[in-house]
Structure formats: C-alpha cells, structure tokens
Write an enzyme that holds these catalytic residues in place. Structure first.
Site, PDB file in Angstrom:
ATOM      1  N   GLU A   9       9.583   0.539  -6.055  1.00 43.91           N
ATOM      2  CA  GLU A   9       8.572  -0.132  -6.878  1.00 43.91           C
ATOM      3  C   GLU A   9       9.172  -0.580  -8.206  1.00 43.91           C
ATOM      4  OE1 GLU A   9       5.009   2.726  -5.127  1.00 43.91           O
ATOM      5  OE2 GLU A   9       6.192   3.340  -6.866  1.00 43.91           O
ATOM      6  N   ASP A  52      -0.669   1.188   3.905  1.00 44.82           N
ATOM      7  CA  ASP A  52      -1.124   1.661   5.208  1.00 44.82           C
ATOM      8  C   ASP A  52      -2.611   1.971   5.124  1.00 44.82           C
ATOM      9  OD1 ASP A  52      -0.959   5.121   5.061  1.00 44.82           O
ATOM     10  OD2 ASP A  52      -0.071   3.909   3.478  1.00 44.82           O
TER      11      ASP A  52
END
Length: 224
Positions: free
Chosen positions: A12, A190
C-alpha cells in the site's frame, strides 16, 4: 493543510508514494494490527502535527452491492473484537472500550468532501472504470477474516458493516484522543461471505493496479 496518510503494508505504501509528492503530505506505514496502528498514529501526530489523518488500504467487504476494488469510506468506526462487559449501568456496547465512544464518527467536513467530490471525479486519464464509493461502517479487529464463519460472527453483531480491517478504528481512537479529524478509505480486496480460504484476497494482490488508490488521491487533492 498538513495531511497524514497511514497504511499498514509495504504494498500500500509503495502505491501511494507514487501518487503524492507534496511537502504537506506525509505517508507512513504503521504495520498490521491495532497496536501498530495506534503507535504509528501517535508517531505521526508527534512528528508531523497533521491537520487531519487518513487511513488508506485494503479491507474485506460486506453487502450485496459491494464488489472487489470498490471503496468504502468510513462514516463511523468500531471494534469487532472488543468486549468490556456491560458496565454497572448496562451502557457499554459490544465493540466499545469502556469510557470511550461506542463508535467513532468520521469528521463531518472530511466525509462531506469525500462524498461530494466523487461524482465529479474523472478516471479518464487512467483509462479505467471509476471505482464505486460506499459510505458506511468500518469495523476493526486483530483477525484476518479468512472464512465465512468469521465474517458471519461479525455481521451478527454489526449487520450494517461495510468493511472489515485491522487498523482503522485504532487510528480513529488515537485521533479522537488528540482531537485530530480522521477519515478512512478502504479498497475492497475480498468479500468473505463469497470467498473460500481468502482466495479473493490473495488474487487481489496479484492483479491490483495503481488506480485502486484513485479515490484517496482525488479526495486529498480537494484538501490542498
């Protein structure tokens, strides 16, 4: 305005650092989990003195309309793995650290900017479909939600949850104690109730592109 951005992982951090080079923006990796998140936020506040702090990164999503690479922006935050009993007067809620708020509301000005700037944002330069933005509750805990059973146990207590992560509420709590405006943007990696053994999560990191942080970049540009 001095803006602090906190992420949990190198993946990230590397993506966000490609998007920002402004001297009033500081991006730091705190590490995974609530303790690392709180320590990283405290360090950010002491060293950088930001006017606001943003949590950015990935999360598990919940909701029929939530898809992978959509983005959830926090309206409020709480913990899914904290229980301090009901207290003498029965007022303490599941997810609440006794003596602190049951839920930490996102700063109203930051939330309004996030929601209002998005309809006019363009992804034309990136040649990608613009991610969908979902305002809602983010819950945090020291679990990696890798099964439907784990997600069911969270949804039973927090049916309005939109995203589950391991850092955002700890950052929100630290900001609350220091009176620093806070907001969280979480890219959905997800959807645990549609997944098996976190296969969506692992595939997400194999295929994710830089445009996943397009929402965070668009929002920050409105603050500068």
């Amino acid at each position: 305005m001095r803006i602090g951005i906190i992420v949990a992982m190198d993946k990230e951090l590397n993506q966000l650092r490609q998007l920002f080079s402004h001297p009033n923006i500081r991006i730091e990796k705190c590490g995974i989990g609530k303790v690392n998140a709180a320590l990283g936020t405290q360090r950010m506040i002491q060293e950088f003195h930001p006017d606001c702090i943003i949590s950015s990164g990935c999360a598990g999503g919940h909701g029929d309309d939530v898809q992978i690479q959509d983005v959830v922006v926090s309206t409020e935050l709480t913990y899914h793995d904290v229980y301090c009993g009901t207290a003498v007067d029965g007022s303490t809620q599941y997810g609440q650290v006794q003596g602190l708020p049951a839920r930490y509301p996102t700063d109203p000005m930051l939330l309004e900017k996030a929601i209002n700037c998005w309809p006019s944002a363009t992804s034309q330069a990136l040649n990608v479909e613009k991610p969908r933005l979902h305002p809602g509750l983010i819950v945090t805990g020291d679990w990696f939600v890798d099964s439907r059973e784990k997600m069911h146990s969270i949804v039973e207590k927090f049916p309005d949850v939109r995203a589950v992560d391991m850092e955002s509420c700890a950052i929100a709590q630290t900001c609350y104690l220091h009176h620093i405006p806070f907001i969280s943007f979480r890219i959905i990696s997800d959807v645990p109730l549609r997944d098996t053994n976190a296969s969506q999560y692992h595939n997400f990191w194999d295929t994710v592109a830089n445009h996943s942080f397009f929402v965070t970049r668009t929002f920050v540009e409105t603050l500068l």
